[in-house]
Design a protein around this motif. Structure first.
Motif, PDB file in Angstrom:
ATOM      1  N   ASP A 188      19.414  55.320 -17.310  1.00 51.43           N
ATOM      2  CA  ASP A 188      19.156  55.577 -15.889  1.00 51.43           C
ATOM      3  C   ASP A 188      19.177  57.088 -15.673  1.00 51.43           C
ATOM      4  O   ASP A 188      20.224  57.731 -15.853  1.00 51.43           O
ATOM      5  CB  ASP A 188      20.205  54.905 -15.003  1.00 51.43           C
ATOM      6  CG  ASP A 188      20.000  53.404 -14.886  1.00 51.43           C
ATOM      7  OD1 ASP A 188      18.930  52.923 -15.297  1.00 51.43           O
ATOM      8  OD2 ASP A 188      20.910  52.713 -14.383  1.00 51.43           O
ATOM      9  N   ARG A 193      16.321  52.313  -5.197  1.00 51.33           N
ATOM     10  CA  ARG A 193      17.394  52.752  -6.093  1.00 51.33           C
ATOM     11  C   ARG A 193      17.888  54.141  -5.715  1.00 51.33           C
ATOM     12  O   ARG A 193      19.087  54.407  -5.737  1.00 51.33           O
ATOM     13  CB  ARG A 193      16.908  52.747  -7.543  1.00 51.33           C
ATOM     14  CG  ARG A 193      16.653  51.360  -8.106  1.00 51.33           C
ATOM     15  CD  ARG A 193      16.016  51.436  -9.473  1.00 51.33           C
ATOM     16  NE  ARG A 193      16.890  52.052 -10.464  1.00 51.33           N
ATOM     17  CZ  ARG A 193      17.611  51.385 -11.360  1.00 51.33           C
ATOM     18  NH1 ARG A 193      17.565  50.051 -11.382  1.00 51.33           N
ATOM     19  NH2 ARG A 193      18.365  52.014 -12.235  1.00 51.33           N
ATOM     20  N   GLY A 194      16.990  55.029  -5.377  1.00 51.68           N
ATOM     21  CA  GLY A 194      17.333  56.365  -4.930  1.00 51.68           C
ATOM     22  C   GLY A 194      17.793  57.284  -6.043  1.00 51.68           C
ATOM     23  O   GLY A 194      18.303  56.846  -7.074  1.00 51.68           O
ATOM     24  N   GLY A 195      17.584  58.580  -5.847  1.00 54.38           N
ATOM     25  CA  GLY A 195      18.032  59.551  -6.825  1.00 54.38           C
ATOM     26  C   GLY A 195      18.015  60.956  -6.257  1.00 54.38           C
ATOM     27  O   GLY A 195      17.124  61.311  -5.481  1.00 54.38           O
ATOM     28  N   ALA A 233      20.787  59.776 -12.133  1.00 51.77           N
ATOM     29  CA  ALA A 233      21.752  58.798 -11.647  1.00 51.77           C
ATOM     30  C   ALA A 233      23.162  59.241 -12.012  1.00 51.77           C
ATOM     31  O   ALA A 233      23.389  59.820 -13.079  1.00 51.77           O
ATOM     32  CB  ALA A 233      21.474  57.430 -12.258  1.00 51.77           C
ATOM     33  N   GLN A 241      25.660  56.751 -11.321  1.00 51.88           N
ATOM     34  CA  GLN A 241      26.283  55.453 -11.500  1.00 51.88           C
ATOM     35  C   GLN A 241      25.222  54.462 -11.959  1.00 51.88           C
ATOM     36  O   GLN A 241      24.034  54.666 -11.705  1.00 51.88           O
ATOM     37  CB  GLN A 241      26.940  54.976 -10.201  1.00 51.88           C
ATOM     38  CG  GLN A 241      26.004  54.875  -9.021  1.00 51.88           C
ATOM     39  CD  GLN A 241      26.735  54.523  -7.738  1.00 51.88           C
ATOM     40  OE1 GLN A 241      27.937  54.339  -7.730  1.00 51.88           O
ATOM     41  NE2 GLN A 241      25.986  54.417  -6.644  1.00 51.88           N
ATOM     42  N   SER A 276      21.174  52.883 -10.581  1.00 51.49           N
ATOM     43  CA  SER A 276      20.577  53.798  -9.614  1.00 51.49           C
ATOM     44  C   SER A 276      19.659  54.737 -10.387  1.00 51.49           C
ATOM     45  O   SER A 276      19.498  54.622 -11.606  1.00 51.49           O
ATOM     46  CB  SER A 276      21.649  54.576  -8.845  1.00 51.49           C
ATOM     47  OG  SER A 276      22.408  55.400  -9.717  1.00 51.49           O
TER      48      SER A 276
END
Length: 266
Positions: A9, A236-238, A12, A14, A17
């Motif tokens: 990931d 999910r966002g970043g 991210a 966590q 995400s």
């Protein structure tokens, strides 16, 4: 034949995400068609393949349906794998690719991408883009590479408009270029964005490092600052930390290893 793969990931802090990418560190190149089949099998936004060539790593990226010339999050993921799993020495990795030379530096917990600036210019596609997005936009710009449009960028009035946007993906796929990028000034960040590329098998990319090579010079000029905070507001966002440095863009973020395994081929 067995091939090791690693899912990371990127951008991210966590699990579950940021943007997932699959990474293969290869001793030699596979057939192009096989790499495309592997990417389709994993069905992530990008699968990266890297082969050591001299002092640098040659890297290639495949969506489920096509090879692409530049990818940020899968490069970040590959650097994480090479540093953390394969014990690459030092704190800087050099990659060669279709877009030239890229570098990734390890700075504390972050990895910093050093990518080329990609400048978009105003274009005459506002009506088509507004139809695809189902809303008016403040401006439409195009990144031209080679013989035509590579990417489209639409500027929206607010972060709320970016978050609420529900584009007609079939119409987006008919637009020129690989995908459609939308962006606006942010509330907690300097700017926000989302990226849709259904024409190459990605309805919406969770976090797209390469598009920030376009967004960083644009917002640096608009906001009068060289260092910017960015957020890609997908589901999910970043978060990305961007800096315009002449004709280069520095894009920093963290990465997490999520899974490792073996691909079994006859």
């Amino acid at each position: 034949m067995q091939l090791e793969f690693h899912q990371v990931d990127a951008f991210a802090t966590q699990p579950f995400s940021g943007n997932p990418a699959m990474v293969y560190r290869l001793d030699g190149w596979l057939d192009d068609g096989l790499m495309q089949q592997i990417a389709a099998e994993h069905n992530l936004a990008e699968t990266a393949f890297a082969v050591k060539e001299g002092a640098a790593w040659h890297i290639r990226w495949f969506t489920p349906s096509a090879e692409v010339p530049l990818c940020g999050h899968a490069t970040l993921a590959t650097a994480h794998v090479l540093f953390e799993l394969y014990d690459e020495p030092g704190d800087v990795l050099t990659f060669t690719c279709l877009s030239g030379t890229l570098r990734v530096s390890r700075v504390g917990k972050r990895l910093v991408l050093d990518f080329p600036v990609r400048r978009a210019v105003p274009c005459e596609l506002q009506a088509e883009v507004e139809q695809a997005l189902g809303q008016t936009v403040q401006a439409v710009l195009a990144l031209h590479e080679g013989l035509g449009v590579q990417e489209l960028l639409a500027i929206l009035p607010s972060e709320a408009a970016v978050r609420a946007c529900q584009p007609d993906l079939a119409q987006v796929a008919r637009l020129p270029g690989l995908g459609l990028l939308i962006s606006a000034p942010g509330e907690a960040h300097d700017f926000v964005s989302r990226y849709f590329a259904p024409g190459i098998g990605i309805n919406e990319d969770p976090v797209t490092g390469s598009t920030h090579c376009i967004l960083t010079p644009y917002w640096a000029q608009q906001l009068g600052k060289q260092t910017l905070s960015a957020f890609q507001c997908s589901a999910r966002g970043g978060e990305l930390h961007c800096e315009l440095d002449g004709e280069r863009v520095k894009i920093a973020g963290q990465a997490l290893l999520i899974a490792s395994g073996r691909l079994l081929l006859p």
